[in-house]
Design a protein around this motif. Sequence first.
Motif, short mmCIF file in Angstrom:
data_model
loop_
_atom_site.label_atom_id
_atom_site.label_comp_id
_atom_site.label_asym_id
_atom_site.label_seq_id
_atom_site.Cartn_x
_atom_site.Cartn_y
_atom_site.Cartn_z
N ILE A 372 0.84 -1.20 0.00
CA ILE A 372 0.00 0.00 0.00
C ILE A 372 0.88 1.25 0.00
O ILE A 372 1.56 1.55 0.98
N THR A 375 -0.99 6.34 -3.27
CA THR A 375 -2.14 6.27 -4.18
C THR A 375 -3.14 5.22 -3.70
O THR A 375 -4.36 5.46 -3.68
N GLU A 376 -2.65 4.06 -3.31
CA GLU A 376 -3.52 3.00 -2.80
C GLU A 376 -4.20 3.44 -1.50
O GLU A 376 -5.38 3.14 -1.27
N SER A 379 -7.28 5.50 -2.00
CA SER A 379 -8.39 4.82 -2.67
C SER A 379 -9.03 3.73 -1.81
O SER A 379 -9.92 3.02 -2.27
N THR A 384 -12.64 -2.77 0.64
CA THR A 384 -11.27 -3.26 0.44
C THR A 384 -10.59 -3.54 1.77
O THR A 384 -9.80 -4.49 1.89
#
Length: 486
Positions: A372, A375-376, A379, A384
Amino acid sequence: MTSLICTLQDHRDDVNWCAFTSKLLATCSGDKTLRIYNTRDFSELPFSPLTGHGYGVHCCCFSACGQFLASCSTDATTLVWSMDTGEIEAVLEHPGRSPVRVCAISPDSAHLVSGASDGTLALWDFPSKQLRRTGAVNDTTMVACSFSPCSQVFVTGSTYGDLRLWNLDMNQLHAEKNAHDLGVTCCTFAPSILSGGQVVQFHLASCGQDSHLKIWSINKSSSGACKMQLLHTLTGQSAPVLSCAYSSDGQLLVSGSVDKTVTVYDAINAVLLYTLNQHERYVTACAFSPTSPLIATGSMDKTVNIWRLEDGCSANGGKSIPERSALTSSDGRTTAGRSKLLVSDWSEEDVSSWLVEEGLGGLVDKFTANNIDGTELLSLTKETLASELHIESVGLRSKLLRKVEELKSESMCSGIPDEFLCPITRELMREPVIAADGYSYERQAIESWINTKNRSSPMTNLPLLTTLLTPNHTLKMAIGRWKTTH
């Protein structure tokens, strides 16, 4: 005299509104959040910030008992929050799905009215949260609203410059055209009712783009006829006046202006008492505490100042409120050790350091195992977190998502030029596109807007002549150059 007792610096974008109860202060902002403080020491409540809105929050108001808080947003909703838990009690979707600019709850907590960018009004039954009536004023945006102290009528103000008096059947009782040249910005009823014979009289304050603060009398006869008369025009500020509020006894009136000042008037005699000069940008919000000699003022400098009116007493008189540092957030946390990169550019190591800093060090191994990065991180969703990262605790998932939202908000005040921020999301644009209204937006945000907002412009509220979006390569390159130097 007045004294500044503390400055709250928790919001990450313009502060748009302030509201008091005897025990709480609520503030809302373009950063999509509301923050709730205890008025005893102005510490933030455990469930604050409130993060239910998808876009900037324009206005907030408490019910009379303080049990509920209403807030409205560009996302076309008015949310009702429980002040016991911080949970959303109801979602009121505005008819026509236009951005909601103002909301007000009647003093008897029987009704809520919301006003939108397309000039429409919605009157809700507050206990049941059911829509009761709708109304509209064409070709304008509703930006101001206030219920009379009897709860039976309310006044609205618009960018057209008019003040209109309505009853609960949504019938217009009076229209004061051109009350403020170039537009009304705020209006508020004085808390007292003056009656004599067959006439009931209210006082109303309004302010506008004409740099004036005005005090009006509204006379309502037993036959239902209404008359509105200008009593005073106050000119203590040199630029548009954006907000105004009465004290709980109706004796004082406070206003905030584009000239960065806060003025306090004797509302009865229309005399300027104090001019306060601590904000660095436009003063967009102001409110009196109903039970203490306190004023809250909010600004585009992203701060909320808390002022004490000494009223001739010594500075040590009255209830003691500890001063808070203007350099830290309410929990004392600083960001000195955090990476200066944009969050989207964070490495996996940056994310791990942030988790430890936020007291979430137990998640480092899971995040590292799933690679992670910044960017991850931005999001992540509840789904998730549960299905991919296998975080079973609902409370832990909620805490993490709340911290991520705060992280997104922090990016808004990190010196990013305003023209690089999407007007809808207030986040740094990655794929800027030009819409038919001539403004640039993040592609995903404007596409979502067009699909849900009847193809109206987020900036002008006028219909978009076409839904064609043109990539703004010049702006994208400028953002890229800015990122490389910051």
